[in-house]
Design a protein around this motif. Structure first.
Motif, PDB file in Angstrom:
ATOM      1  N   ALA A  94      36.615  28.323  26.132  1.00 27.75           N
ATOM      2  CA  ALA A  94      36.184  27.330  25.216  1.00 27.75           C
ATOM      3  C   ALA A  94      34.960  26.377  26.031  1.00 27.75           C
ATOM      4  O   ALA A  94      35.321  25.937  27.027  1.00 27.75           O
ATOM      5  N   ASN A  95      34.132  25.822  25.059  1.00 31.82           N
ATOM      6  CA  ASN A  95      33.190  24.788  25.592  1.00 31.82           C
ATOM      7  C   ASN A  95      32.409  25.170  26.679  1.00 31.82           C
ATOM      8  O   ASN A  95      31.532  24.703  27.229  1.00 31.82           O
ATOM      9  N   ALA A  96      32.291  26.591  26.932  1.00 31.88           N
ATOM     10  CA  ALA A  96      31.307  27.198  28.011  1.00 31.88           C
ATOM     11  C   ALA A  96      29.975  27.266  27.594  1.00 31.88           C
ATOM     12  O   ALA A  96      29.622  27.539  26.353  1.00 31.88           O
ATOM     13  N   PRO A  97      28.781  27.032  28.600  1.00 24.20           N
ATOM     14  CA  PRO A  97      27.725  27.284  28.264  1.00 24.20           C
ATOM     15  C   PRO A  97      27.428  28.829  27.407  1.00 24.20           C
ATOM     16  O   PRO A  97      28.142  29.686  27.753  1.00 24.20           O
ATOM     17  N   GLU A  98      26.496  29.029  26.584  1.00 27.61           N
ATOM     18  CA  GLU A  98      26.341  30.133  25.988  1.00 27.61           C
ATOM     19  C   GLU A  98      25.987  31.327  26.980  1.00 27.61           C
ATOM     20  O   GLU A  98      26.496  32.285  26.939  1.00 27.61           O
ATOM     21  N   PHE A  99      25.410  31.082  28.262  1.00 28.20           N
ATOM     22  CA  PHE A  99      25.116  32.027  29.193  1.00 28.20           C
ATOM     23  C   PHE A  99      26.202  32.453  29.953  1.00 28.20           C
ATOM     24  O   PHE A  99      26.286  33.827  30.559  1.00 28.20           O
ATOM     25  N   LEU A 100      27.324  31.784  29.821  1.00 27.08           N
ATOM     26  CA  LEU A 100      28.860  32.072  30.449  1.00 27.08           C
ATOM     27  C   LEU A 100      29.706  32.775  29.596  1.00 27.08           C
ATOM     28  O   LEU A 100      30.109  32.376  28.699  1.00 27.08           O
ATOM     29  N   LYS A 101      29.544  34.275  29.600  1.00 26.33           N
ATOM     30  CA  LYS A 101      30.096  35.005  28.653  1.00 26.33           C
ATOM     31  C   LYS A 101      31.696  35.021  28.794  1.00 26.33           C
ATOM     32  O   LYS A 101      32.214  35.082  27.760  1.00 26.33           O
ATOM     33  N   GLY A 102      32.085  34.385  29.815  1.00 29.23           N
ATOM     34  CA  GLY A 102      33.594  34.292  30.091  1.00 29.23           C
ATOM     35  C   GLY A 102      34.123  34.863  31.121  1.00 29.23           C
ATOM     36  O   GLY A 102      33.197  34.711  32.432  1.00 29.23           O
ATOM     37  N   VAL A 103      35.279  35.094  31.496  1.00 33.87           N
ATOM     38  CA  VAL A 103      35.880  35.768  32.838  1.00 33.87           C
ATOM     39  C   VAL A 103      36.559  37.110  32.880  1.00 33.87           C
ATOM     40  O   VAL A 103      36.670  37.570  31.688  1.00 33.87           O
ATOM     41  N   ILE A 104      36.489  37.772  33.755  1.00 29.05           N
ATOM     42  CA  ILE A 104      37.231  39.086  33.993  1.00 29.05           C
ATOM     43  C   ILE A 104      38.222  38.759  35.154  1.00 29.05           C
ATOM     44  O   ILE A 104      37.955  38.247  36.051  1.00 29.05           O
ATOM     45  N   ASN A 105      39.158  39.601  35.051  1.00 25.42           N
ATOM     46  CA  ASN A 105      40.159  40.040  36.211  1.00 25.42           C
ATOM     47  C   ASN A 105      39.646  41.102  37.011  1.00 25.42           C
ATOM     48  O   ASN A 105      40.039  41.960  36.254  1.00 25.42           O
ATOM     49  N   LEU A 106      39.253  41.116  37.969  1.00 24.27           N
ATOM     50  CA  LEU A 106      38.412  42.102  38.869  1.00 24.27           C
ATOM     51  C   LEU A 106      39.759  42.318  39.999  1.00 24.27           C
ATOM     52  O   LEU A 106      39.661  41.769  40.856  1.00 24.27           O
ATOM     53  N   ARG A 107      40.527  43.179  39.884  1.00 22.99           N
ATOM     54  CA  ARG A 107      41.715  43.551  40.965  1.00 22.99           C
ATOM     55  C   ARG A 107      42.405  42.096  41.558  1.00 22.99           C
ATOM     56  O   ARG A 107      42.281  41.951  42.601  1.00 22.99           O
ATOM     57  N   GLY A 108      42.598  41.202  40.442  1.00 19.85           N
ATOM     58  CA  GLY A 108      43.291  39.990  40.907  1.00 19.85           C
ATOM     59  C   GLY A 108      42.391  38.729  40.998  1.00 19.85           C
ATOM     60  O   GLY A 108      43.025  37.774  41.381  1.00 19.85           O
ATOM     61  N   VAL A 109      41.270  39.040  41.037  1.00 20.45           N
ATOM     62  CA  VAL A 109      40.220  38.071  41.204  1.00 20.45           C
ATOM     63  C   VAL A 109      39.384  37.493  39.890  1.00 20.45           C
ATOM     64  O   VAL A 109      39.128  38.432  39.270  1.00 20.45           O
ATOM     65  N   ILE A 110      39.716  36.364  39.456  1.00 16.23           N
ATOM     66  CA  ILE A 110      38.957  35.976  38.335  1.00 16.23           C
ATOM     67  C   ILE A 110      37.589  35.695  38.758  1.00 16.23           C
ATOM     68  O   ILE A 110      37.228  34.947  39.527  1.00 16.23           O
ATOM     69  N   VAL A 111      36.820  36.750  37.778  1.00 19.50           N
ATOM     70  CA  VAL A 111      35.214  36.519  38.031  1.00 19.50           C
ATOM     71  C   VAL A 111      34.528  35.855  36.755  1.00 19.50           C
ATOM     72  O   VAL A 111      34.705  36.485  35.755  1.00 19.50           O
ATOM     73  N   PRO A 112      33.898  34.985  37.103  1.00 21.09           N
ATOM     74  CA  PRO A 112      32.869  34.431  35.842  1.00 21.09           C
ATOM     75  C   PRO A 112      31.771  35.498  35.517  1.00 21.09           C
ATOM     76  O   PRO A 112      30.964  35.979  36.807  1.00 21.09           O
ATOM     77  N   ILE A 113      31.505  35.585  34.417  1.00 21.53           N
ATOM     78  CA  ILE A 113      30.503  36.562  33.846  1.00 21.53           C
ATOM     79  C   ILE A 113      29.323  35.937  33.306  1.00 21.53           C
ATOM     80  O   ILE A 113      29.645  35.099  32.207  1.00 21.53           O
ATOM     81  N   VAL A 114      28.096  35.752  33.830  1.00 19.65           N
ATOM     82  CA  VAL A 114      26.837  35.450  33.307  1.00 19.65           C
ATOM     83  C   VAL A 114      25.865  36.216  32.852  1.00 19.65           C
ATOM     84  O   VAL A 114      25.652  37.265  33.464  1.00 19.65           O
ATOM     85  N   ASP A 115      25.540  35.855  31.648  1.00 19.95           N
ATOM     86  CA  ASP A 115      24.564  36.805  30.907  1.00 19.95           C
ATOM     87  C   ASP A 115      23.124  36.362  31.274  1.00 19.95           C
ATOM     88  O   ASP A 115      22.907  35.332  30.730  1.00 19.95           O
ATOM     89  N   MET A 116      22.574  37.263  32.161  1.00 18.75           N
ATOM     90  CA  MET A 116      21.013  36.358  32.442  1.00 18.75           C
ATOM     91  C   MET A 116      20.171  36.568  31.439  1.00 18.75           C
ATOM     92  O   MET A 116      19.114  35.811  31.308  1.00 18.75           O
ATOM     93  N   ARG A 117      20.386  37.477  30.417  1.00 17.55           N
ATOM     94  CA  ARG A 117      19.331  37.695  29.315  1.00 17.55           C
ATOM     95  C   ARG A 117      19.548  36.303  28.629  1.00 17.55           C
ATOM     96  O   ARG A 117      18.212  35.799  28.042  1.00 17.55           O
ATOM     97  N   ILE A 118      20.655  35.897  28.176  1.00 18.60           N
ATOM     98  CA  ILE A 118      20.542  34.378  27.543  1.00 18.60           C
ATOM     99  C   ILE A 118      20.266  33.518  28.398  1.00 18.60           C
ATOM    100  O   ILE A 118      19.450  32.446  27.823  1.00 18.60           O
ATOM    101  N   LYS A 119      20.545  33.684  29.698  1.00 18.44           N
ATOM    102  CA  LYS A 119      20.021  32.189  30.546  1.00 18.44           C
ATOM    103  C   LYS A 119      18.621  32.177  30.708  1.00 18.44           C
ATOM    104  O   LYS A 119      17.979  31.069  30.620  1.00 18.44           O
TER     105      LYS A 119
END
Length: 163
Positions: A49-74
């Motif tokens: 919630a309230n993240a900038p548009e280019f920050l799509k969200g986060v994923i759980n990658l084998r126990g590590v929370i990884v922010p996902i940035v969409d460079m096309r939006i950025k």
């Protein structure tokens, strides 16, 4: 003469760097391959919630929370479509794991110093600090980016709050 040619060949070979090439819109970009951890297909993310548009969200990658940035939006590249070619480049940047959504990954290329030209000065209104140069190979131009500089920019620092 032969020794001189061999020496110049060695020096070019020793200073060559490898770049992962990827596409964003109609342009090809390159980033230091040593920053890449893995490449994955785009999958669902957990939105923040309230993240900038280019920050799509986060994923759980084998126990590590990884922010996902969409460079096309950025980079404001227009309409963003997610299809079978859309991938996420998982990178290790400044001690953090970050994912970057791109239109597709093309290749790994090796560029010598003679193939990399300095980034052009485009005026003060356009932020080009993250562009390290323009690479050419086989007539193709690559925009070479310093992913650490880009991800550590003041705008991207927002990722620390979401991750």
């Amino acid at each position: 003469m032969q020794i001189e040619q061999m020496t110049s060949g060695r020096s070019a070979e020793c200073c060559a760097r490898e770049f992962l090439t990827f596409s964003l819109g109609r342009e090809e970009y390159g980033m230091d391959i040593l920053k890449v951890q893995e490449i994955r297909g785009y999958d669902a993310v957990t939105h923040i919630a309230n993240a900038p548009e280019f920050l799509k969200g986060v994923i759980n990658l084998r126990g590590v929370i990884v922010p996902i940035v969409d460079m096309r939006i950025k980079f404001r590249l227009g309409q963003v479509a997610y299809n079978e070619f859309t991938v996420v480049i998982i990178m290790n940047v400044l001690g953090r794991v970050v994912g970057m959504v791109v239109d597709g990954v093309s290749d790994v290329v090796e560029l010598g110093p003679e193939q990399i030209k300095p980034a052009p000065e485009l005026g003060s209104d356009l932020d080009t600090r993250y562009i390290t140069g323009l690479g050419t190979q086989n007539g193709q131009m690559l925009i070479l980016i310093d992913i650490e500089k880009l991800m550590s920019s003041s705008e991207m620092q927002l990722m620390d709050n979401a991750a």
